[in-house]
Write an enzyme that holds these catalytic residues in place. Structure first.
Site, PDB file in Angstrom:
ATOM      1  N   CYS A   1      13.656  10.845   6.992  1.00 18.67           N
ATOM      2  CA  CYS A   1      13.503  10.424   8.400  1.00 18.67           C
ATOM      3  C   CYS A   1      14.817  10.562   9.162  1.00 18.67           C
ATOM      4  CB  CYS A   1      13.001   8.991   8.453  1.00 18.67           C
ATOM      5  SG  CYS A   1      14.032   7.857   7.515  1.00 18.67           S
TER       6      CYS A   1
ATOM      7  N   GLU B   1       9.723   1.124  10.828  1.00 18.54           N
ATOM      8  CA  GLU B   1      10.712   2.197  10.689  1.00 18.54           C
ATOM      9  C   GLU B   1       9.935   3.498  10.813  1.00 18.54           C
ATOM     10  OE1 GLU B   1      12.734   1.245   7.031  1.00 18.54           O
ATOM     11  OE2 GLU B   1      13.766  -0.432   7.982  1.00 18.54           O
TER      12      GLU B   1
ATOM     13  N   LYS C   1       0.873  -1.183   0.000  1.00 17.15           N
ATOM     14  CA  LYS C   1       0.000   0.000   0.000  1.00 17.15           C
ATOM     15  C   LYS C   1       0.906   1.228   0.000  1.00 17.15           C
ATOM     16  CE  LYS C   1      -1.919   3.004   2.007  1.00 17.15           C
ATOM     17  NZ  LYS C   1      -1.769   4.467   1.684  1.00 17.15           N
TER      18      LYS C   1
ATOM     19  N   GLU D   1       8.838  16.081  15.602  1.00 17.46           N
ATOM     20  CA  GLU D   1       9.298  15.906  14.223  1.00 17.46           C
ATOM     21  C   GLU D   1       8.476  16.815  13.298  1.00 17.46           C
ATOM     22  OE1 GLU D   1       8.221  12.348  11.948  1.00 17.46           O
ATOM     23  OE2 GLU D   1      10.318  12.167  11.360  1.00 17.46           O
TER      24      GLU D   1
HETATM   25  P1  NDP Z   1       2.288   8.160   7.595  1.00 19.59           P
HETATM   26  O1  NDP Z   1       2.460   7.364   8.851  1.00 19.59           O
HETATM   27  O2  NDP Z   1       1.305   9.248   7.582  1.00 19.59           O
HETATM   28  O3  NDP Z   1       1.853   7.194   6.410  1.00 19.59           O
HETATM   29  C1  NDP Z   1       2.611   6.081   6.022  1.00 19.59           C
HETATM   30  C2  NDP Z   1       1.717   5.077   5.326  1.00 19.59           C
HETATM   31  O4  NDP Z   1       0.783   4.525   6.253  1.00 19.59           O
HETATM   32  C3  NDP Z   1       0.893   5.706   4.206  1.00 19.59           C
HETATM   33  O5  NDP Z   1       0.799   4.777   3.149  1.00 19.59           O
HETATM   34  C4  NDP Z   1      -0.441   5.916   4.894  1.00 19.59           C
HETATM   35  O6  NDP Z   1      -1.500   6.043   3.995  1.00 19.59           O
HETATM   36  C5  NDP Z   1      -0.526   4.663   5.738  1.00 19.59           C
HETATM   37  N1  NDP Z   1      -1.453   4.735   6.864  1.00 19.59           N
HETATM   38  C6  NDP Z   1      -1.856   5.827   7.565  1.00 19.59           C
HETATM   39  N2  NDP Z   1      -2.694   5.459   8.560  1.00 19.59           N
HETATM   40  C7  NDP Z   1      -2.841   4.109   8.491  1.00 19.59           C
HETATM   41  C8  NDP Z   1      -3.572   3.149   9.251  1.00 19.59           C
HETATM   42  N3  NDP Z   1      -4.341   3.483  10.294  1.00 19.59           N
HETATM   43  N4  NDP Z   1      -3.490   1.844   8.897  1.00 19.59           N
HETATM   44  C9  NDP Z   1      -2.714   1.467   7.863  1.00 19.59           C
HETATM   45  N5  NDP Z   1      -1.999   2.339   7.099  1.00 19.59           N
HETATM   46  C10 NDP Z   1      -2.051   3.643   7.422  1.00 19.59           C
HETATM   47  O7  NDP Z   1       3.738   8.634   7.194  1.00 19.59           O
HETATM   48  P2  NDP Z   1       4.114   9.652   6.004  1.00 19.59           P
HETATM   49  O8  NDP Z   1       3.686   9.035   4.715  1.00 19.59           O
HETATM   50  O9  NDP Z   1       3.641  11.009   6.377  1.00 19.59           O
HETATM   51  O10 NDP Z   1       5.712   9.595   6.048  1.00 19.59           O
HETATM   52  C11 NDP Z   1       6.476  10.437   6.850  1.00 19.59           C
HETATM   53  C12 NDP Z   1       6.873   9.725   8.141  1.00 19.59           C
HETATM   54  O11 NDP Z   1       7.612   8.556   7.837  1.00 19.59           O
HETATM   55  C13 NDP Z   1       7.774  10.559   9.025  1.00 19.59           C
HETATM   56  O12 NDP Z   1       7.380  10.422  10.368  1.00 19.59           O
HETATM   57  C14 NDP Z   1       9.138   9.921   8.827  1.00 19.59           C
HETATM   58  O13 NDP Z   1      10.023  10.114   9.885  1.00 19.59           O
HETATM   59  C15 NDP Z   1       8.779   8.492   8.652  1.00 19.59           C
HETATM   60  N6  NDP Z   1       9.829   7.764   7.963  1.00 19.59           N
HETATM   61  C16 NDP Z   1      10.624   6.897   8.672  1.00 19.59           C
HETATM   62  C17 NDP Z   1      11.686   6.253   8.066  1.00 19.59           C
HETATM   63  C18 NDP Z   1      12.546   5.304   8.826  1.00 19.59           C
HETATM   64  O14 NDP Z   1      13.299   4.577   8.195  1.00 19.59           O
HETATM   65  N7  NDP Z   1      12.494   5.253  10.136  1.00 19.59           N
HETATM   66  C19 NDP Z   1      12.008   6.487   6.653  1.00 19.59           C
HETATM   67  C20 NDP Z   1      11.111   7.423   5.997  1.00 19.59           C
HETATM   68  C21 NDP Z   1      10.071   8.023   6.645  1.00 19.59           C
HETATM   69  P3  NDP Z   1      -1.886   7.496   3.359  1.00 19.59           P
HETATM   70  O15 NDP Z   1      -0.785   8.439   3.653  1.00 19.59           O
HETATM   71  O16 NDP Z   1      -2.046   7.216   1.934  1.00 19.59           O
HETATM   72  O17 NDP Z   1      -3.146   7.905   4.038  1.00 19.59           O
END
Ligand code: NDP
Length: 486
Positions: free
Chosen positions: A288, A254, A178, A390
């Site tokens: 991140c 992550e 997804k 963040e």
């Molecule tokens: P989100 O947590 O908002 O979303 C990540 C994914 O999860 C998206 O596909 C989102 O869908 C989906 N999602 C959201 N809510 C749910 C749920 N309840 N159940 C299942 N899936 C769900 O993160 P972002 O996309 O905003 O990415 C940024 C974040 O990612 C930052 O916090 C960053 O630090 C972190 N990150 C961490 C990394 C690491 O290696 N530790 C690397 C890169 C980023 P949709 O957005 O389509 O609604």
């Protein structure tokens, strides 16, 4: 305008409900694609296709055959390099050189590296003494976990998605991916690669949509999904963990970070300025591993702040394919609102604004894009929201420090624990600090220098588990022990 569909059992399919949503360009807010939103029916079909592949052709392949297919995937991505660059640039608006040098090559490498790991890693064995003196032999088998739900973010979509899909497939699993609603295109395009290479249908599936009450939640709640790997915000991780507890499914997370950059006065000054510039501002700060908190030893504090200011003010905003530009927008208007709210909050909390703090003036239709200025603050207490939370934008707060113990305490005073970048020419000190900072990865005199064989993941609220090299096998396989009485 492009139409992006789900990819299920080797076919591109719309949603039975007919529901679609728009993807807008971060550059000018134009609608660039119409995306099919998967409902429960599509998620059911994708999970069913994945289970079918495991029970069928895919499950019967030898490791060598799988490895050959994954090399084929990597080569086909490289052959279609320009298509991937173009799709990712359209979704994220980031400059072509970042796509070409890092994000897309790493996507291809993720298939090769994990194919090699699976091919070359030995499984453990023990010779066990028994009272009759004949002994026993214990050895381990690694078997695929099954159907892996892969939930991805938008900041480096292709690299982060393949970082999970590569090892999952190398270990013999099937996946339901997804992507973020903000970056649907490269995951969809990878379906064409899978078909071209002859990956059996149902091994790689993509369901498009949102998180809550949409495709993301439907995948994580689905009883046919055996384990979930997720990159995204810590808050979302908590919601997914609850869903995974139903059926005792394993998770690999992550998550977010609020990473510290630490600069000692004895550093190579130019290299440190360049390193912190990259770590705070690359990908418009949407990394991140980026550093939103920078601690600089007092003797070089003023000089460092001025040097970073000069670099931050030198970025040239523009379209990804504009050769005069080197800086892109944020991913969306929504994310820009969030980042700008922190820009306002910093001033309310009493920050000294060194540079930025607003929106650059952009010509013509670019004025509608999600642009923000790289921003530097000083003068905030550690309790300020801007220093604790963040932001995920191109910004950092810089604070002076006087002693090693003090800076370790400052760096560790956070709920997160993803990464640190540390700049000093005193190697004894560097190693000492690396052991004391509570993070998954410490870079010394570098940043974002990754060897894909090494463990990657976060401490504290920045993650659960480690991926990379053999560490990925821990999550993507079940280890079975076989005990043979001799
Ligand atoms: P989100 O947590 O908002 O979303 C990540 C994914 O999860 C998206 O596909 C989102 O869908 C989906 N999602 C959201 N809510 C749910 C749920 N309840 N159940 C299942 N899936 C769900 O993160 P972002 O996309 O905003 O990415 C940024 C974040 O990612 C930052 O916090 C960053 O630090 C972190 N990150 C961490 C990394 C690491 O290696 N530790 C690397 C890169 C980023 P949709 O957005 O389509 O609604």
């Amino acid at each position: 305008m492009r139409k992006i569909e789900n990819f299920i059992a080797g076919e591109y399919v719309a949603a039975a409900s007919g529901r679609r949503f728009d993807k807008r360009s971060p550059l000018d807010n134009r609608v660039i694609a119409s995306i099919a939103e998967a409902g429960r029916a599509e998620v059911d079909a994708a999970v069913g296709a994945a289970r079918g592949a495991l029970a069928g052709d895919w499950g019967r392949l030898s490791t060598e055959q799988r490895v050959e297919l994954l090399y084929g995937v990597a080569n086909e991505i490289t052959r279609r390099f320009d298509d991937f660059v173009e799709a990712e640039m359209a979704d994220t608006g980031q400059p072509a050189h970042v796509m070409k040098q890092v994000f897309i090559p790493r996507g291809a490498a993720n298939f090769k590296v994990f194919a090699d790991v699976v091919k070359n890693v030995a499984s453990e064995s023990f010779q066990t003494a028994t009272p009759d003196g004949r002994g026993a032999l214990n050895y381990a088998l690694r078997v695929p976990k099954g159907v892996i739900g892969v939930i991805c973010p938008w900041n480096a979509p292709f690299m982060l998605m393949t970082w999970k899909v590569g090892p999952a497939l190398a270990c013999g699993n099937a996946v339901v991916v997804k992507p973020s609603e903000e970056s649907p295109q490269t995951a969809a395009l990878l379906g064409e690669v899978m078909n071209a290479v002859g990956i059996p249908k149902g091994v790689y599936n993509v369901v498009q949509g949102f998180g809550p009450d949409s495709a993301g939640e439907f995948v994580t709640q689905h009883p046919g999904v055996d384990a979930i790997t997720f990159t995204g915000e810590t808050r979302t991780g908590a919601a997914i963990m609850k869903a995974a507890s139903e059926g005792m499914r394993d998770v690999s997370f992550e998550l977010g970070g609020k990473n510290a950059g630490i600069v000692f006065a004895d550093c190579d000054f130019e290299a440190a300025v360049e390193g912190i510039f990259r770590s705070a501002f690359l990908n418009s700060g949407q990394v991140c591993l980026g550093t939103e908190r920078v601690y600089v030893e007092r003797p070089i504090f003023e000089r460092f702040v001025q040097a970073l200011k000069v670099k931050a003010e030198s970025v040239r905003f523009g379209r990804p394919d504009d050769h005069d530009a080197n800086y892109g927008p944020l991913i969306s208007q929504e994310h820009r609102q969030k980042v700008l709210s922190y820009y306002r909050k910093a001033l309310e909390e009493g920050a000294t604004l060194v540079t930025g703090g607003g929106v650059p003036e952009m010509p013509g239709e670019l004025a509608e894009g999600a642009w923000v200025q790289p921003t530097i603050w000083t003068g905030l207490p550690e309790s300020a929201a801007v220093v604790r939370e963040e932001i995920f934008g191109p910004c950092c707060h810089i604070r002076p420090f006087d002693a090693e113990d003090e800076v370790v305490q400052l760096a560790n005073a956070t709920d997160y624990g993803l990464s640190t970048t540390l700049w000093t020419n005193d190697l004894a000190r560097a190693h000492r600090l690396a052991a004391r900072v509570e993070v998954g990865i410490t870079w010394i005199n570098s940043w974002f220098l990754r060897d894909l064989r090494t463990a990657f993941g976060g401490a504290k609220q920045s993650g659960i588990g480690r991926e990379g090299g053999v560490h990925s096998l821990e999550f993507y396989t079940e280890t079975r022990n076989v005990c043979v009485k001799l």
